[in-house]
Design a protein around this motif. Sequence first.
Motif, mmCIF file in Angstrom:
data_model
loop_
_atom_site.group_PDB
_atom_site.id
_atom_site.type_symbol
_atom_site.label_atom_id
_atom_site.label_comp_id
_atom_site.label_asym_id
_atom_site.label_seq_id
_atom_site.Cartn_x
_atom_site.Cartn_y
_atom_site.Cartn_z
ATOM 1 N N GLU A 1 0.840 -1.191 0.000
ATOM 2 C CA GLU A 1 0.000 0.000 0.000
ATOM 3 C C GLU A 1 0.875 1.241 0.000
ATOM 4 O OE1 GLU A 1 -1.766 1.113 4.055
ATOM 5 O OE2 GLU A 1 -1.580 -1.064 4.190
ATOM 6 N N VAL A 2 0.237 2.387 -0.139
ATOM 7 C CA VAL A 2 0.920 3.674 -0.057
ATOM 8 C C VAL A 2 0.154 4.554 0.920
ATOM 9 C CG1 VAL A 2 1.908 3.604 -2.377
ATOM 10 C CG2 VAL A 2 -0.329 4.616 -2.035
ATOM 11 N N LYS B 1 -4.581 12.326 1.229
ATOM 12 C CA LYS B 1 -4.771 10.897 1.447
ATOM 13 C C LYS B 1 -4.364 10.187 0.163
ATOM 14 C CE LYS B 1 -8.081 7.406 2.785
ATOM 15 N NZ LYS B 1 -9.473 7.075 3.038
ATOM 16 N N ALA B 2 -3.559 9.143 0.293
ATOM 17 C CA ALA B 2 -3.086 8.402 -0.870
ATOM 18 C C ALA B 2 -3.417 6.920 -0.692
ATOM 19 C CB ALA B 2 -1.582 8.572 -1.033
ATOM 20 N N THR B 3 -3.933 6.300 -1.745
ATOM 21 C CA THR B 3 -4.226 4.863 -1.750
ATOM 22 C C THR B 3 -3.875 4.297 -3.115
ATOM 23 O OG1 THR B 3 -6.515 5.308 -2.391
ATOM 24 C CG2 THR B 3 -6.103 4.967 -0.064
ATOM 25 N N LEU B 4 -3.521 3.019 -3.120
ATOM 26 C CA LEU B 4 -3.279 2.343 -4.399
ATOM 27 C C LEU B 4 -4.588 2.226 -5.159
ATOM 28 C CD1 LEU B 4 -0.892 -0.615 -3.482
ATOM 29 C CD2 LEU B 4 -0.348 1.404 -4.840
ATOM 30 N N LYS B 5 -4.507 2.336 -6.472
ATOM 31 C CA LYS B 5 -5.725 2.233 -7.268
ATOM 32 C C LYS B 5 -6.293 0.816 -7.201
ATOM 33 C CE LYS B 5 -7.748 2.953 -11.755
ATOM 34 N NZ LYS B 5 -7.546 3.231 -13.156
ATOM 35 N N GLU C 1 5.720 2.721 -13.054
ATOM 36 C CA GLU C 1 4.760 3.696 -12.541
ATOM 37 C C GLU C 1 3.600 2.950 -11.905
ATOM 38 O OE1 GLU C 1 3.687 6.277 -15.757
ATOM 39 O OE2 GLU C 1 5.522 7.440 -15.545
ATOM 40 N N ILE C 2 3.200 3.423 -10.735
ATOM 41 C CA ILE C 2 2.114 2.793 -9.988
ATOM 42 C C ILE C 2 0.967 3.795 -9.895
ATOM 43 C CG2 ILE C 2 1.438 1.849 -7.768
ATOM 44 C CD1 ILE C 2 4.358 1.161 -7.323
#
Length: 143
Positions: free
Chosen positions: A96-97, A105-109, A121-122
Amino acid sequence: MKPLEVERPWITKKMGIKLFALIIVVFMGTFGLLSVFGFYWGGTVNVQQVNVSFSDSKIATYSYAYGKETQGTHSTFLMELYLKEGISPSSFKICEVSSLTSDFKATLKSGNYVYSGNAMEIPVIIETPGNNYAGSISIEVIT
């Protein structure tokens, strides 16, 4: 000799005051409608640099310039988090990020990703704060 008097009917009918009042009402109505539909609440967020750190202290941190587009406050956008080549001698799984910058707030797609030593690239979904912001954002990659 009697002076020549020019007829000015708007003075006797108080048209100047009525016209002035009408203009004020139109301005108030326009600004009222603009505020109801949210045209004055449109703050901006401009991410100019991304600082990438890792939960594993053996992996070096780095930064890169971003500044692709201006976002609105209280919005979400998709950012491609760039992982450069050679940051780790071994491959690792990205679980996760998270954002280390307050109010972001940051989250993985989607899903998990594996870094194998090559640049990649993520896709990361970023939620912006409610206030204007211009500067860097710090993202921690949790391995």
